[in-house]
Design a protein around this motif. Structure first.
Motif, PDB file in Angstrom:
ATOM      1  N   GLY A  25       5.828   1.089  -0.727  1.00 52.68           N
ATOM      2  CA  GLY A  25       4.789   0.563   0.168  1.00 52.68           C
ATOM      3  C   GLY A  25       5.111  -0.800   0.733  1.00 52.68           C
ATOM      4  O   GLY A  25       4.296  -1.716   0.671  1.00 52.68           O
ATOM      5  N   GLY A  84       3.712   1.038  13.553  1.00 55.29           N
ATOM      6  CA  GLY A  84       3.393   2.029  12.538  1.00 55.29           C
ATOM      7  C   GLY A  84       3.883   3.393  12.989  1.00 55.29           C
ATOM      8  O   GLY A  84       3.587   3.830  14.094  1.00 55.29           O
ATOM      9  N   VAL A  92       3.135  -3.946   2.463  1.00 56.29           N
ATOM     10  CA  VAL A  92       2.353  -3.691   3.676  1.00 56.29           C
ATOM     11  C   VAL A  92       0.984  -4.366   3.573  1.00 56.29           C
ATOM     12  O   VAL A  92       0.521  -5.016   4.505  1.00 56.29           O
ATOM     13  N   ALA A 100       0.312   3.439   3.290  1.00 61.08           N
ATOM     14  CA  ALA A 100       1.772   3.401   3.396  1.00 61.08           C
ATOM     15  C   ALA A 100       2.396   4.202   2.262  1.00 61.08           C
ATOM     16  O   ALA A 100       1.986   4.092   1.112  1.00 61.08           O
ATOM     17  N   LEU A 158      -2.064   0.122  15.132  1.00 62.70           N
ATOM     18  CA  LEU A 158      -2.414  -0.704  13.979  1.00 62.70           C
ATOM     19  C   LEU A 158      -3.621  -1.595  14.240  1.00 62.70           C
ATOM     20  O   LEU A 158      -4.110  -2.265  13.334  1.00 62.70           O
ATOM     21  N   ALA A 216       4.661  -5.563  14.654  1.00 64.41           N
ATOM     22  CA  ALA A 216       4.659  -4.443  13.709  1.00 64.41           C
ATOM     23  C   ALA A 216       4.427  -3.126  14.444  1.00 64.41           C
ATOM     24  O   ALA A 216       3.615  -3.046  15.364  1.00 64.41           O
ATOM     25  N   TRP A 248      -4.057  -1.262   5.496  1.00 64.00           N
ATOM     26  CA  TRP A 248      -3.011  -0.270   5.739  1.00 64.00           C
ATOM     27  C   TRP A 248      -2.146  -0.029   4.509  1.00 64.00           C
ATOM     28  O   TRP A 248      -1.432   0.973   4.432  1.00 64.00           O
ATOM     29  N   GLY A 249      -2.183  -0.939   3.548  1.00 70.51           N
ATOM     30  CA  GLY A 249      -1.330  -0.825   2.366  1.00 70.51           C
ATOM     31  C   GLY A 249      -1.516   0.473   1.606  1.00 70.51           C
ATOM     32  O   GLY A 249      -0.551   1.082   1.146  1.00 70.51           O
ATOM     33  N   ARG A 288       4.765   4.536   7.691  1.00 72.91           N
ATOM     34  CA  ARG A 288       5.729   3.459   7.491  1.00 72.91           C
ATOM     35  C   ARG A 288       5.398   2.363   8.494  1.00 72.91           C
ATOM     36  O   ARG A 288       5.067   2.639   9.654  1.00 72.91           O
ATOM     37  N   ILE A 289       5.496   1.126   8.026  1.00 71.03           N
ATOM     38  CA  ILE A 289       5.288  -0.032   8.891  1.00 71.03           C
ATOM     39  C   ILE A 289       6.635  -0.717   9.096  1.00 71.03           C
ATOM     40  O   ILE A 289       7.355  -0.994   8.122  1.00 71.03           O
ATOM     41  N   VAL A 349       7.083  -3.230   3.985  1.00 72.79           N
ATOM     42  CA  VAL A 349       7.424  -3.286   5.404  1.00 72.79           C
ATOM     43  C   VAL A 349       8.931  -3.057   5.529  1.00 72.79           C
ATOM     44  O   VAL A 349       9.708  -3.544   4.704  1.00 72.79           O
TER      45      VAL A 349
END
Length: 199
Positions: free
Chosen positions: A66, A81, A51, A62, A119, A79, A58-59, A134-135, A68
């Motif tokens: 972690g 979220g 992410v 997550a 996001l 993307a 944003w990482g 979650r992304i 996408v």
């Protein structure tokens, strides 16, 4: 036209009969479902992309893993979220508003404790409120009546979601886990072999 009963917030679990490779053993969380169509994200398709590699800031928010997730075959360059607000699982929107607890800025509730995250908002605005994030790259979409047709054809099981489904730390096992917790003959489907020809 007959009114469509909303399945927003429910899970679509692919039946073994579903042959579309995009949805083989997929577990889809429906984020929107009405007479104009349906939109959801596949919860069990992690990618190797972190992410933090594509969305700065944003990482850290997550949940594990972690990475996408491939949310579906539509708009893979966009993307979404999806997050859960902890301690809010059983709270209705009306009860929350009466108690003065509005949703955090940048969060739009979809169902129960589950909602969409803006996001474009600064991650620090939401950091304290989110329990898990979650992304998803892309999403699954159906036009008017298309999902209902697939349901009639037996392509999907419709089951209740749980907040933990969004943040499962073992997403590859989610298909079997969701089926196994059902109190019906669906629990037996969880034992269905990955390759029926080996049976």
């Amino acid at each position: 036209m007959t009114e469509v009963s909303s399945l927003t917030g429910r899970l679509l679990v692919a039946t073994p009969a579903l042959t579309d490779p995009n949805f083989d053993r997929a577990v889809v969380l429906l984020l929107d479902h009405d007479e104009e169509g349906s939109l959801g994200v596949v919860l069990n398709r992690p990618t190797p992309v972190g992410v933090g590699d594509i969305l700065e800031g944003w990482g850290e928010l997550a949940g594990a893993p972690g990475v996408v997730f491939q949310g579906g075959p539509v708009s893979l360059d966009s993307a979404l979220g999806v997050a859960v607000i902890p301690g809010d699982e059983g709270t209705s929107q009306g009860a929350r508003l009466r108690s003065g607890g509005a949703d955090p800025i940048g969060f739009r509730r979809v169902h129960g404790a589950i909602g969409l995250v803006d996001l474009e908002a600064p991650p620090e605005l939401l950091a304290a409120a989110l329990g898990s994030l979650r992304i998803f790259a892309g999403y699954a979409g159906w036009g008017p009546g298309q999902l209902e047709s697939e349901l009639t054809d037996g392509a999907w099981y419709v089951v209740e979601s749980e907040p933990g489904d969004v943040s499962s730390t073992e997403p590859e096992g989610l298909w079997r886990a969701v089926l196994r917790r059902q109190r019906s003959e669906l629990a037996m489907v969880a034992t269905y072999p990955d390759d029926p020809s080996l049976n």
